[in-house]
Design a protein around this motif. Structure first.
Motif, mmCIF file in Angstrom:
data_model
loop_
_atom_site.group_PDB
_atom_site.id
_atom_site.type_symbol
_atom_site.label_atom_id
_atom_site.label_comp_id
_atom_site.label_asym_id
_atom_site.label_seq_id
_atom_site.Cartn_x
_atom_site.Cartn_y
_atom_site.Cartn_z
ATOM 1 N N THR A 64 0.846 -1.197 0.000
ATOM 2 C CA THR A 64 0.000 0.000 0.000
ATOM 3 C C THR A 64 0.880 1.246 0.000
ATOM 4 N N TYR A 65 0.444 2.257 -0.738
ATOM 5 C CA TYR A 65 1.181 3.515 -0.821
ATOM 6 C C TYR A 65 0.937 4.379 0.416
ATOM 7 N N ALA A 66 1.962 5.173 0.751
ATOM 8 C CA ALA A 66 1.809 6.230 1.755
ATOM 9 C C ALA A 66 1.636 7.533 0.984
ATOM 10 N N ALA A 67 0.415 7.807 0.550
ATOM 11 C CA ALA A 67 0.151 8.929 -0.353
ATOM 12 C C ALA A 67 0.585 10.260 0.248
ATOM 13 N N SER A 68 0.419 10.416 1.553
ATOM 14 C CA SER A 68 0.739 11.694 2.194
ATOM 15 C C SER A 68 2.234 12.001 2.183
ATOM 16 N N GLN A 69 3.058 10.993 1.879
ATOM 17 C CA GLN A 69 4.512 11.184 1.869
ATOM 18 C C GLN A 69 5.071 11.338 0.451
ATOM 19 N N THR A 70 4.200 11.574 -0.498
ATOM 20 C CA THR A 70 4.621 11.761 -1.894
ATOM 21 C C THR A 70 5.523 12.984 -2.033
ATOM 22 N N ALA A 71 6.519 12.863 -2.895
ATOM 23 C CA ALA A 71 7.414 13.982 -3.213
ATOM 24 C C ALA A 71 7.513 14.114 -4.728
ATOM 25 N N LEU A 72 7.746 15.329 -5.190
ATOM 26 C CA LEU A 72 7.894 15.599 -6.614
ATOM 27 C C LEU A 72 9.339 15.952 -6.916
ATOM 28 N N VAL A 73 9.923 15.252 -7.876
ATOM 29 C CA VAL A 73 11.324 15.458 -8.265
ATOM 30 C C VAL A 73 11.354 15.964 -9.703
ATOM 31 N N ARG A 74 12.095 17.043 -9.925
ATOM 32 C CA ARG A 74 12.159 17.636 -11.260
ATOM 33 C C ARG A 74 12.571 16.597 -12.295
ATOM 34 N N ALA A 75 11.934 16.660 -13.466
ATOM 35 C CA ALA A 75 12.210 15.685 -14.525
ATOM 36 C C ALA A 75 12.113 16.360 -15.884
ATOM 37 N N TYR A 149 15.805 17.760 -7.100
ATOM 38 C CA TYR A 149 16.336 17.693 -8.456
ATOM 39 C C TYR A 149 16.920 16.314 -8.771
ATOM 40 N N SER A 150 16.940 15.446 -7.790
ATOM 41 C CA SER A 150 17.370 14.058 -8.004
ATOM 42 C C SER A 150 16.642 13.185 -7.007
ATOM 43 N N ARG A 151 16.609 11.893 -7.294
ATOM 44 C CA ARG A 151 15.892 10.954 -6.440
ATOM 45 C C ARG A 151 16.838 10.415 -5.366
ATOM 46 N N ASP A 152 17.123 11.284 -4.404
ATOM 47 C CA ASP A 152 18.008 10.982 -3.279
ATOM 48 C C ASP A 152 17.175 10.297 -2.197
ATOM 49 N N LEU A 153 17.271 8.987 -2.132
ATOM 50 C CA LEU A 153 16.371 8.214 -1.275
ATOM 51 C C LEU A 153 16.566 8.502 0.209
#
Length: 226
Positions: A64-75, A149-153
């Motif tokens: 299941t997704y944690a929708a409230s923790q979504t982040a947007l990364v420039r692409a 600007y990058s997917r820094d986990l």
């Protein structure tokens, strides 16, 4: 000139070896991308694997997704500039893994992206990708401003308080949900760029040509001295 000749030959041979290595890499990645999806490897293996060992491994995860923790990364994609929708998935085996659900157009906000996230059980098939620490070539991530600007986990997990997460993320190819979200527009998955520069033959020919010119130069000097 003898030293230059030896150096150019060595460089040409090295590029030929690189050529075979690159073709082998391309073949292995192609096989992974088109293979039947496997389970996500254990976290210990993900953390200890040599760089590139698990890249583009095709996997299938459920949870299941944690929708409230979504982040947007420039692409920047073939669809234009916008964002990758990154959302943590709480897997059925107890682990958490970040999912790149796909591309969203410029102007999308985090609340809008969250509304596109299924609220119930989902199954995601996609490709394993390594973390991208720090930011892009030109811009650093700014977690304090929620600018990515990058997917820094590691940074994403800390900013979103997800707790420990897998050291890799998954580029979604398909997403099957028992209760699809109604938010629009939905992220566009399957945009993973798989491209490897393959100029080694050109480089090898260049070095061997330089070696040939060095050999000719040696012959000219030898004849003049004779």
């Amino acid at each position: 000139m003898l030293f230059a000749l030896a150096a150019f030959v060595a460089l040409g041979v090295w590029q030929v070896k690189r050529l075979h290595w690159k073709h082998d890499l391309i073949a292995r990645v192609d096989a992974r991308v088109h293979a039947a999806p496997a389970a996500l490897p254990p976290t210990a293996r993900l953390a200890s694997a040599a760089p590139g060992t698990l890249d583009y491994l095709r996997v299938k995860v459920t949870g299941t997704y944690a929708a409230s923790q979504t982040a947007l990364v420039r692409a920047a994609t073939d669809l234009g500039t916008g964002y990758w929708a990154m959302t943590p998935l709480h897997m059925t085996d107890g682990r958490t893994v970040w999912i790149n659900r796909g591309f969203l157009p410029a102007g999308t906000t985090v609340p809008q992206a969250s509304k596109t996230t299924p609220s119930d059980f989902v199954s995601v098939t996609g490709l394993v990708r390594p973390t991208e620490p720090g930011g892009s070539l030109l811009q650093s991530n700014r977690p304090q401003d929620d600018r990515w600007y990058s997917r820094d986990l590691a940074a994403l997990s800390q900013a979103r308080h997800t707790g420990p997460a897998a050291p890799v993320f998954i580029d979604a190819q398909t997403e099957t949900a028992s209760a699809p979200a109604s938010g629009k527009p939905a992220p566009v998955p399957g945009l993973t760029v798989i491209q490897f520069p393959d100029n080694h033959l050109q480089y090898a020919l260049t070095w061997f040509a330089m070696a040939l010119l060095s050999a000719v130069g040696i012959g000219v000097v030898w004849r003049r001295r004779a």
